[in-house]
Design a protein around this motif. Structure first.
Motif, PDB file in Angstrom:
ATOM      1  N   ALA A  12       1.455  -1.464  -5.805  1.00 14.66           N
ATOM      2  CA  ALA A  12       0.673  -0.392  -5.188  1.00 14.66           C
ATOM      3  C   ALA A  12      -0.317  -0.962  -4.192  1.00 14.66           C
ATOM      4  O   ALA A  12      -0.530  -0.401  -3.125  1.00 14.66           O
ATOM      5  N   ASN A  13      -0.922  -2.104  -4.541  1.00 15.45           N
ATOM      6  CA  ASN A  13      -1.918  -2.693  -3.654  1.00 15.45           C
ATOM      7  C   ASN A  13      -1.305  -3.766  -2.759  1.00 15.45           C
ATOM      8  O   ASN A  13      -1.856  -4.844  -2.588  1.00 15.45           O
ATOM      9  N   SER A  14      -0.134  -3.467  -2.205  1.00 19.99           N
ATOM     10  CA  SER A  14       0.428  -4.357  -1.199  1.00 19.99           C
ATOM     11  C   SER A  14       0.473  -3.598   0.119  1.00 19.99           C
ATOM     12  O   SER A  14       0.560  -2.364   0.127  1.00 19.99           O
ATOM     13  N   THR A  15       0.414  -4.348   1.216  1.00 16.80           N
ATOM     14  CA  THR A  15       0.286  -3.678   2.510  1.00 16.80           C
ATOM     15  C   THR A  15       1.537  -2.907   2.889  1.00 16.80           C
ATOM     16  O   THR A  15       1.480  -2.007   3.697  1.00 16.80           O
ATOM     17  N   ASN A  16       2.692  -3.297   2.318  1.00 15.43           N
ATOM     18  CA  ASN A  16       3.896  -2.563   2.653  1.00 15.43           C
ATOM     19  C   ASN A  16       4.177  -1.497   1.587  1.00 15.43           C
ATOM     20  O   ASN A  16       4.477  -1.823   0.438  1.00 15.43           O
ATOM     21  N   PHE A  17       4.094  -0.252   2.002  1.00 11.78           N
ATOM     22  CA  PHE A  17       4.341   0.827   1.057  1.00 11.78           C
ATOM     23  C   PHE A  17       5.819   0.891   0.725  1.00 11.78           C
ATOM     24  O   PHE A  17       6.670   0.811   1.603  1.00 11.78           O
ATOM     25  N   THR A  18       6.154   1.003  -0.563  1.00  6.27           N
ATOM     26  CA  THR A  18       7.556   1.137  -0.968  1.00  6.27           C
ATOM     27  C   THR A  18       7.760   2.532  -1.523  1.00  6.27           C
ATOM     28  O   THR A  18       6.891   3.078  -2.205  1.00  6.27           O
ATOM     29  N   TRP A  19       8.920   3.090  -1.222  1.00  7.42           N
ATOM     30  CA  TRP A  19       9.190   4.471  -1.648  1.00  7.42           C
ATOM     31  C   TRP A  19       9.771   4.528  -3.041  1.00  7.42           C
ATOM     32  O   TRP A  19      10.165   5.584  -3.521  1.00  7.42           O
ATOM     33  N   VAL A  54      -5.943  17.136  -5.345  1.00  8.78           N
ATOM     34  CA  VAL A  54      -5.286  17.107  -4.034  1.00  8.78           C
ATOM     35  C   VAL A  54      -6.046  16.191  -3.069  1.00  8.78           C
ATOM     36  O   VAL A  54      -5.447  15.445  -2.297  1.00  8.78           O
ATOM     37  N   THR A  55      -7.360  16.221  -3.150  1.00 10.53           N
ATOM     38  CA  THR A  55      -8.147  15.356  -2.273  1.00 10.53           C
ATOM     39  C   THR A  55      -7.897  13.879  -2.578  1.00 10.53           C
ATOM     40  O   THR A  55      -7.759  13.068  -1.662  1.00 10.53           O
ATOM     41  N   PHE A  56      -7.798  13.557  -3.869  1.00  9.00           N
ATOM     42  CA  PHE A  56      -7.482  12.165  -4.217  1.00  9.00           C
ATOM     43  C   PHE A  56      -6.088  11.776  -3.732  1.00  9.00           C
ATOM     44  O   PHE A  56      -5.853  10.653  -3.297  1.00  9.00           O
ATOM     45  N   MET A  57      -5.175  12.731  -3.816  1.00  9.62           N
ATOM     46  CA  MET A  57      -3.817  12.505  -3.348  1.00  9.62           C
ATOM     47  C   MET A  57      -3.821  12.094  -1.871  1.00  9.62           C
ATOM     48  O   MET A  57      -3.219  11.094  -1.482  1.00  9.62           O
ATOM     49  N   TRP A  58      -4.536  12.864  -1.063  1.00 11.61           N
ATOM     50  CA  TRP A  58      -4.581  12.561   0.372  1.00 11.61           C
ATOM     51  C   TRP A  58      -5.400  11.312   0.654  1.00 11.61           C
ATOM     52  O   TRP A  58      -5.140  10.585   1.608  1.00 11.61           O
ATOM     53  N   GLN A  59      -6.401  11.078  -0.194  1.00 13.50           N
ATOM     54  CA  GLN A  59      -7.194   9.866  -0.015  1.00 13.50           C
ATOM     55  C   GLN A  59      -6.287   8.631  -0.118  1.00 13.50           C
ATOM     56  O   GLN A  59      -6.439   7.684   0.630  1.00 13.50           O
ATOM     57  N   TRP A  60      -5.344   8.703  -1.021  1.00 14.45           N
ATOM     58  CA  TRP A  60      -4.406   7.598  -1.205  1.00 14.45           C
ATOM     59  C   TRP A  60      -3.456   7.509  -0.024  1.00 14.45           C
ATOM     60  O   TRP A  60      -3.151   6.429   0.474  1.00 14.45           O
ATOM     61  N   ILE A  61      -2.977   8.657   0.445  1.00 18.67           N
ATOM     62  CA  ILE A  61      -2.042   8.646   1.569  1.00 18.67           C
ATOM     63  C   ILE A  61      -2.705   8.062   2.819  1.00 18.67           C
ATOM     64  O   ILE A  61      -2.099   7.307   3.568  1.00 18.67           O
ATOM     65  N   PHE A  62      -3.975   8.396   3.011  1.00 23.23           N
ATOM     66  CA  PHE A  62      -4.692   7.934   4.202  1.00 23.23           C
ATOM     67  C   PHE A  62      -5.446   6.620   3.963  1.00 23.23           C
ATOM     68  O   PHE A  62      -6.251   6.222   4.800  1.00 23.23           O
ATOM     69  N   ASN A  63      -5.185   5.988   2.827  1.00 28.84           N
ATOM     70  CA  ASN A  63      -5.904   4.753   2.490  1.00 28.84           C
ATOM     71  C   ASN A  63      -5.771   3.708   3.610  1.00 28.84           C
ATOM     72  O   ASN A  63      -4.700   3.538   4.186  1.00 28.84           O
ATOM     73  N   TYR A  64      -6.875   3.009   3.863  1.00 30.79           N
ATOM     74  CA  TYR A  64      -6.928   2.083   4.997  1.00 30.79           C
ATOM     75  C   TYR A  64      -5.934   0.927   4.834  1.00 30.79           C
ATOM     76  O   TYR A  64      -5.102   0.674   5.704  1.00 30.79           O
ATOM     77  N   ASN A  65      -5.996   0.250   3.679  1.00 31.01           N
ATOM     78  CA  ASN A  65      -5.188  -0.961   3.509  1.00 31.01           C
ATOM     79  C   ASN A  65      -3.779  -0.704   2.997  1.00 31.01           C
ATOM     80  O   ASN A  65      -2.823  -1.313   3.451  1.00 31.01           O
ATOM     81  N   TYR A  66      -3.664   0.191   2.009  1.00 32.41           N
ATOM     82  CA  TYR A  66      -2.392   0.307   1.303  1.00 32.41           C
ATOM     83  C   TYR A  66      -1.746   1.675   1.474  1.00 32.41           C
ATOM     84  O   TYR A  66      -0.705   1.942   0.902  1.00 32.41           O
ATOM     85  N   GLY A  67      -2.363   2.550   2.232  1.00 31.29           N
ATOM     86  CA  GLY A  67      -1.870   3.919   2.325  1.00 31.29           C
ATOM     87  C   GLY A  67      -0.505   4.008   2.989  1.00 31.29           C
ATOM     88  O   GLY A  67      -0.140   3.183   3.827  1.00 31.29           O
ATOM     89  N   ALA A  87       1.295   2.457   6.734  1.00 29.53           N
ATOM     90  CA  ALA A  87       2.512   1.651   6.584  1.00 29.53           C
ATOM     91  C   ALA A  87       3.649   2.237   7.411  1.00 29.53           C
ATOM     92  O   ALA A  87       4.338   1.509   8.138  1.00 29.53           O
ATOM     93  N   VAL A  88       3.820   3.554   7.322  1.00 29.19           N
ATOM     94  CA  VAL A  88       4.912   4.198   8.059  1.00 29.19           C
ATOM     95  C   VAL A  88       4.694   4.069   9.563  1.00 29.19           C
ATOM     96  O   VAL A  88       5.604   3.698  10.309  1.00 29.19           O
ATOM     97  N   LEU A  89       3.484   4.339  10.008  1.00 25.72           N
ATOM     98  CA  LEU A  89       3.191   4.252  11.441  1.00 25.72           C
ATOM     99  C   LEU A  89       3.398   2.830  11.955  1.00 25.72           C
ATOM    100  O   LEU A  89       3.882   2.615  13.064  1.00 25.72           O
ATOM    101  N   ARG A  90       3.050   1.848  11.126  1.00 23.23           N
ATOM    102  CA  ARG A  90       3.244   0.446  11.519  1.00 23.23           C
ATOM    103  C   ARG A  90       4.727   0.132  11.646  1.00 23.23           C
ATOM    104  O   ARG A  90       5.170  -0.477  12.600  1.00 23.23           O
ATOM    105  N   ASN A  91       5.497   0.585  10.646  1.00 21.42           N
ATOM    106  CA  ASN A  91       6.940   0.321  10.670  1.00 21.42           C
ATOM    107  C   ASN A  91       7.618   0.989  11.851  1.00 21.42           C
ATOM    108  O   ASN A  91       8.590   0.467  12.396  1.00 21.42           O
TER     109      ASN A  91
END
Lengths: 316, 336
Positions: free
Chosen positions: A75-82, B156-169, B173-177
């Motif tokens: 979970a705490n890795s920079t690459n999100f896995t689905w 729901v707010t925690f859910m989105w907080q995780w999705i928008f997380n700075y390091n691991y969200g 990750a998707v935008l980077r890929n």
């Protein structure tokens, strides 16, 4: 009803098209076919949009579920896995359900139980008092009925934010702050919106039925319990589930009055839990999912009542 | 049938004196089936009052008393929650609020929240239009679209907080890929992106309720109108703008007004997302401001200020309601 009607219509239409096909002239046929073509294209675009919107609603839940089963490292890795590629872990759920924080229970479990005993009594009692009032307004004759109803109408106009601070001060003065009483007692007197909704429903019950019951020797209370309540079960259930879900999800009220750990409701307990497991995302997502599930399950089971209750509330 | 008696009863009520009430009370028990008219009316009257007064009693105790009390509080200054420290200050509390730049910041943020409500209403109209025209799978789509409404805002707010997380969200990750961004974006930590994130949360949670009501309204539109339009050769958009939209305008207006009133009182998502107010206080809404005055300001709670904020917010809501009355006459077509 409507679905069936629509379905029948389309069946009729297709039948007509098929029947008429043989005698159609060539140019009309071509026009019809191209119209069909654009219709199909329209249908496809429509379904694509609807499916995309479905994904937009559901994918966040999927992310919560997947994360809750991940190991901390993944979970705490920079690459999100689905998918939890490093194997499933139930550590998050273990923390939600096992680690003692306050008293004997965990914060989340205590919160859940607190929510139940704080929310259910006012929901049921409030529903009962609202239904009684709605019955009186719909079917009984008494002096000052319109005035009382007008007062009830006016209560909906008073903005909650004005009475918030004075109520808070009063509760503090009489020692109710820090107890669940401010969250429980006011609700037991019923809610104006609920009275309106049920009154509308009760008015639809034919007066003849009530008169017949009266002749059979039922009093007003008897009529309420033996005629009104059984006949309006869907409306009562709709208001009941909506009230429960509203109370279960309430955050502002408990935040004002009930922040001490032993009495925390689930929503507050969840924030406490999240602060405690700061950046342990599998645990946080497990807690989030556990908090979300009860209302979603109630919704799926009692979906009909939710939709009807809400749809009719807006069609005044 | 007791219709005749019913017609007579109200007249009797007027001539009856209030003393009749205790009489009925003393009688007690269930009224006999063939009781004299008068006693039966008394019983009904008593029952009517008894049943209908409970919610009104609740309102008097928990609504009216605080309402009157708020008028006292907002013109006085207190030290904490101690009421005996009251000191009359006139409109000073209101002046303090209106001259506080922080309050105006919260007003601006709250206006942004209204924007999110408008967007979610437009999206809801589009989706419900498509959904009404869809035969297969309508039920399933509708079920899914309503789920966010029953979800806890906190979760729901925690859910989105995780999705928008700075390091691991997942979003970063998707935008980077996809190669859209090179560096992770600090969605929740920078002033420019905080409100857009809140927009996502508000829109995600706001469409379910709208869609249910809009679909109920759309299925009630007279089918004959569409058939007539078909014969006249009207296209999809013409039909939507000339038939559907006017027919459902009361529902749209209702959703608009309730949505705006709800946005004016936005709090939970913002307080959960950023308990301290967010970067540059971008997450400070009016109710959040009130809450901070009540709890977190140094020197304890300032109930005078907090109540003044409550009244100012009530004024905003009153403006919206007034607009409702004015606008519904102007734009909404209520032909049945």
């Amino acid at each position: 009803m409507n679905n069936e009607e629509l379905f029948e219509n389309t069946v009729e239409e297709t039948a007509a098209v098929q029947g008429g096909e043989a005698v159609l002239e060539a140019p009309r046929k071509i026009r019809k076919m191209s119209a069909n073509g654009t219709n199909i294209a329209k249908k496809i675009v429509m379904y694509i949009i609807l499916v995309l919107f479905t994904l937009w609603i559901l994918v966040p839940f999927y992310i919560v579920i997947v994360t809750s089963f991940k190991q901390w490292d993944e979970a705490n890795s920079t690459n999100f896995t689905w998918w939890p590629t490093m194997g499933f872990s139930f550590e998050g759920y273990a923390q939600v359900f096992e680690k003692p924080i306050a008293n004997a229970y965990t914060a989340i479990l205590t919160g859940f139980l607190n929510t139940l005993w704080i929310i259910i009594p006012p929901t049921l009692l409030g529903l009962f008092t609202s239904a009684l009032a709605a019955y009186a307004f719909a079917k009984l004759r008494f002096r000052g009925k319109n005035i009382l109803f007008g007062i009830l109408l006016a209560t909906m106009m008073i903005p909650g934010m004005v009475t918030l601070v004075p109520a808070f001060t009063i509760y503090d003065l009489i020692g109710w702050r820090g107890t669940p009483l401010p969250l429980m007692i006011p609700g037991m007197f019923g809610a104006a919106a609920c009275v309106f909704y049920l009154r509308q429903f009760f008015t639809g019950i034919p007066t003849e039925t009530l008169e017949a019951a009266k002749l059979d020797g039922l009093g007003y209370v008897g009529i309420f319990f033996w005629i009104m309540v059984p006949l309006s079960k869907p409306a009562l259930i709709a208001q009941g589930v909506l009230g429960f879900v509203g109370g279960y999800n309430d955050y502002f009220g408990p935040l004002l009055y009930l922040t001490s750990p032993p009495l925390q409701t689930l929503q507050i307990a969840l924030t406490t839990f999240v602060n405690q497991y700061n950046s342990n995302w599998p645990s946080i997502m497990a807690g989030t999912l556990v908090a979300l599930l009860p209302t979603v399950i109630i919704y799926i089971v009692a979906q009909k009542y939710f939709i009807e209750g809400i749809a009719s509330s807006g069609l005044k | 049938m007791e219709k005749i008696e019913d017609v007579i009863a109200p007249n009797e009520d007027v001539t009856d004196e209030l003393i009749a009430l205790p009489e009925g009370d003393a009688e007690g028990g269930r009224a006999p089936v063939r009781a004299p008219k008068r006693r039966k009316t008394d019983k009904e009257e008593l029952m009517g009052w008894g049943m209908s007064c409970i919610p009104i009693l609740g309102f008097l105790i928990f609504g009216f008393i605080p309402l009157i009390f708020s008028l006292y509080i907002c013109f006085n200054q207190f030290k904490g929650l101690r009421l005996n420290t009251a000191e009359f200050v006139g409109f000073q509390n209101f002046q303090d609020v209106l001259s506080d730049s922080m309050f105006w910041r919260s007003v601006v943020n709250t206006l942004f929240v209204i924007g999110a409500t408008l967007i979610s209403l437009v999206i809801s109209i589009i989706i419900s239009t498509l959904l009404t025209n869809c035969n297969r799978g309508k039920k399933i789509f509708q079920t899914v679209y309503f789920i966010p409404y029953v979800c806890s805002m906190v979760a729901v707010t925690f859910m989105w907080q995780w999705i928008f997380n700075y390091n691991y969200g997942v979003l970063n990750a998707v935008l980077r890929n996809l190669g859209i961004i090179k560096e992770n974006i600090n969605w929740l930590g920078s002033e420019s992106t905080f409100m857009p994130v809140m927009y996502v949360i508000l829109i995600w949670g706001g469409t379910g309720f709208n869609i249910i009501l809009l679909m109920a309204a759309m299925t009630n539109v007279n089918r004959n109108c569409y058939e007539a339009a078909d014969i006249d050769g009207a296209g999809m958009f013409t039909k939507f703008f000339c038939i559907t939209l006017p027919a459902i305008s009361p529902t749209i207006f209702y959703l608009l007004i309730t949505g705006v009133i709800g946005s004016l009182q936005a709090f939970t998502q913002f307080q959960v997302m950023a308990p301290s107010g967010g970067p540059g206080y971008k997450g400070l809404t009016i109710v959040f401001y009130l809450f901070r005055e009540l709890f977190q300001e140094q020197g304890g709670s300032d109930i005078g200020i907090a109540t003044a904020v409550g009244w100012i917010l009530a004024l905003f809501i009153a403006v919206v309601v007034a607009f409702n009355f004015w606008g519904s006459k102007k734009w909404v077509s209520y032909d049945e």
